[in-house]
Design a protein around this motif. Sequence first.
Motif, PDB file in Angstrom:
ATOM      1  N   GLY A  35      18.095  -5.113  17.636  1.00 32.67           N
ATOM      2  CA  GLY A  35      18.170  -5.178  16.190  1.00 32.67           C
ATOM      3  C   GLY A  35      19.427  -4.521  15.656  1.00 32.67           C
ATOM      4  O   GLY A  35      20.547  -4.840  16.060  1.00 32.67           O
ATOM      5  N   ARG A  36      19.239  -3.550  14.771  1.00 35.69           N
ATOM      6  CA  ARG A  36      20.363  -2.877  14.133  1.00 35.69           C
ATOM      7  C   ARG A  36      20.681  -1.519  14.743  1.00 35.69           C
ATOM      8  O   ARG A  36      21.510  -0.754  14.233  1.00 35.69           O
ATOM      9  N   THR A  37      20.043  -1.195  15.869  1.00 36.95           N
ATOM     10  CA  THR A  37      20.332   0.044  16.587  1.00 36.95           C
ATOM     11  C   THR A  37      21.470  -0.181  17.574  1.00 36.95           C
ATOM     12  O   THR A  37      21.484  -1.185  18.293  1.00 36.95           O
ATOM     13  N   THR A  38      22.401   0.736  17.617  1.00 34.98           N
ATOM     14  CA  THR A  38      23.544   0.583  18.512  1.00 34.98           C
ATOM     15  C   THR A  38      23.130   0.782  19.971  1.00 34.98           C
ATOM     16  O   THR A  38      22.106   1.409  20.267  1.00 34.98           O
ATOM     17  N   ASP A  39      23.931   0.257  20.862  1.00 34.57           N
ATOM     18  CA  ASP A  39      23.737   0.468  22.290  1.00 34.57           C
ATOM     19  C   ASP A  39      24.573   1.664  22.723  1.00 34.57           C
ATOM     20  O   ASP A  39      25.522   2.064  22.041  1.00 34.57           O
ATOM     21  N   ILE A  40      24.219   2.251  23.845  1.00 33.18           N
ATOM     22  CA  ILE A  40      24.984   3.354  24.417  1.00 33.18           C
ATOM     23  C   ILE A  40      25.125   3.117  25.911  1.00 33.18           C
ATOM     24  O   ILE A  40      24.439   2.263  26.492  1.00 33.18           O
ATOM     25  N   ASP A  41      26.011   3.870  26.531  1.00 30.16           N
ATOM     26  CA  ASP A  41      26.274   3.719  27.961  1.00 30.16           C
ATOM     27  C   ASP A  41      25.190   4.438  28.752  1.00 30.16           C
ATOM     28  O   ASP A  41      25.379   5.544  29.261  1.00 30.16           O
ATOM     29  N   ARG A  42      24.025   3.792  28.839  1.00 31.51           N
ATOM     30  CA  ARG A  42      22.861   4.372  29.495  1.00 31.51           C
ATOM     31  C   ARG A  42      21.890   3.265  29.827  1.00 31.51           C
ATOM     32  O   ARG A  42      21.701   2.336  29.047  1.00 31.51           O
ATOM     33  N   PRO A  43      21.255   3.317  30.994  1.00 27.31           N
ATOM     34  CA  PRO A  43      20.244   2.297  31.311  1.00 27.31           C
ATOM     35  C   PRO A  43      19.082   2.344  30.321  1.00 27.31           C
ATOM     36  O   PRO A  43      18.799   3.384  29.721  1.00 27.31           O
ATOM     37  N   ILE A  44      18.420   1.216  30.157  1.00 29.84           N
ATOM     38  CA  ILE A  44      17.178   1.171  29.398  1.00 29.84           C
ATOM     39  C   ILE A  44      16.039   1.346  30.397  1.00 29.84           C
ATOM     40  O   ILE A  44      15.810   0.489  31.255  1.00 29.84           O
ATOM     41  N   THR A  45      15.364   2.474  30.294  1.00 25.72           N
ATOM     42  CA  THR A  45      14.204   2.751  31.139  1.00 25.72           C
ATOM     43  C   THR A  45      13.069   3.203  30.224  1.00 25.72           C
ATOM     44  O   THR A  45      13.299   3.629  29.085  1.00 25.72           O
ATOM     45  N   TYR A  46      11.853   3.141  30.719  1.00 23.22           N
ATOM     46  CA  TYR A  46      10.724   3.549  29.888  1.00 23.22           C
ATOM     47  C   TYR A  46      10.758   5.042  29.556  1.00 23.22           C
ATOM     48  O   TYR A  46      10.493   5.419  28.404  1.00 23.22           O
ATOM     49  N   PRO A  47      11.091   5.914  30.507  1.00 23.32           N
ATOM     50  CA  PRO A  47      11.235   7.324  30.130  1.00 23.32           C
ATOM     51  C   PRO A  47      12.325   7.536  29.077  1.00 23.32           C
ATOM     52  O   PRO A  47      12.142   8.341  28.147  1.00 23.32           O
ATOM     53  N   ASN A  48      13.460   6.828  29.209  1.00 23.82           N
ATOM     54  CA  ASN A  48      14.518   6.961  28.199  1.00 23.82           C
ATOM     55  C   ASN A  48      14.036   6.512  26.829  1.00 23.82           C
ATOM     56  O   ASN A  48      14.292   7.173  25.808  1.00 23.82           O
TER      57      ASN A  48
END
Length: 288
Positions: free
Chosen positions: A82-95
């Motif tokens: 959506g309108r949230t920016t991405d960052i240099d980090r994997p998408i994991t459930y704990p994250n």
Amino acid sequence: MFRTTATLAATILLTSAAFAQSAPKADTVEVNGMEMYYEISGSGDPLVVLHGAYMNIPSMGEIIPMLAKTHTVYALEFQGHGRTTDIDRPITYPNLADDVAAFMDTVALDKADVFGYSMGAAAALQLAIRHPEKVDQLVTTSVGYDASGWQPAFTAFVPQMAPEMFLGTPMEDEYKKLAVNKDGFRALVEKLIALEKEPMAWEADVKALKTPVLIIAGDADVSTLEHNVALFRLLGGGEMGDMGQPLSPSRLAILPATSHTAVINQPELLHAFIEPFLKGETPAGFMP
């Protein structure tokens, strides 16, 4: 999370209904290095709503305004969605769970009920595991706690997943309508494909939960019926009522003739299960 094909997942994005209530309050806050977009609507006890993979707040459809009639709904958009920016980090459930906890701290929300769908449900389950003090009651729709619980067809499909299945589809078109970075879709897809391959074995953590959980799944969902029953039993459910003992605080609801992507498209049915659970209401029986 849990897509059988890009086309099926795109159906949610393209057919979601417009909000029927007045416009919610929208804002962004900095959370773990990203600018997280969220909306607040309604009034009442706080309820955090978490969307699925490739989705956003509008694609959750009418369930949000329905819940906002009796709750103060905090709907947020995950990393890169959506309108949230991405960052240099994997998408994991704990994250993702830690992001929700940090969001709650930022907006001064000490504790709330939480409702998650698909990827959002798994993140919500991890939130209850990692930050139990922040979750009052939990509603999970189309979730699993162990990779062994996925349908064989989905397990076989995961290794075949590639970004090209999603690029150039209606999903990418919908992504570009809201995304801060219009060229970030491929990076998001790559992270979400990697998420499907993340280890998942949360049985001990789930069994230790004290949080009441409403489990909702379709009878043709990505998780097997047996897995949903096993999840319910881990939470203390499945015993016979009418025997003088109180019912488990957790509940299980299976939606008929319902695939994974069809779950969120039945807001009236979802609401009929969610609202009594959050209110602590149970159907009356013959026995005292």
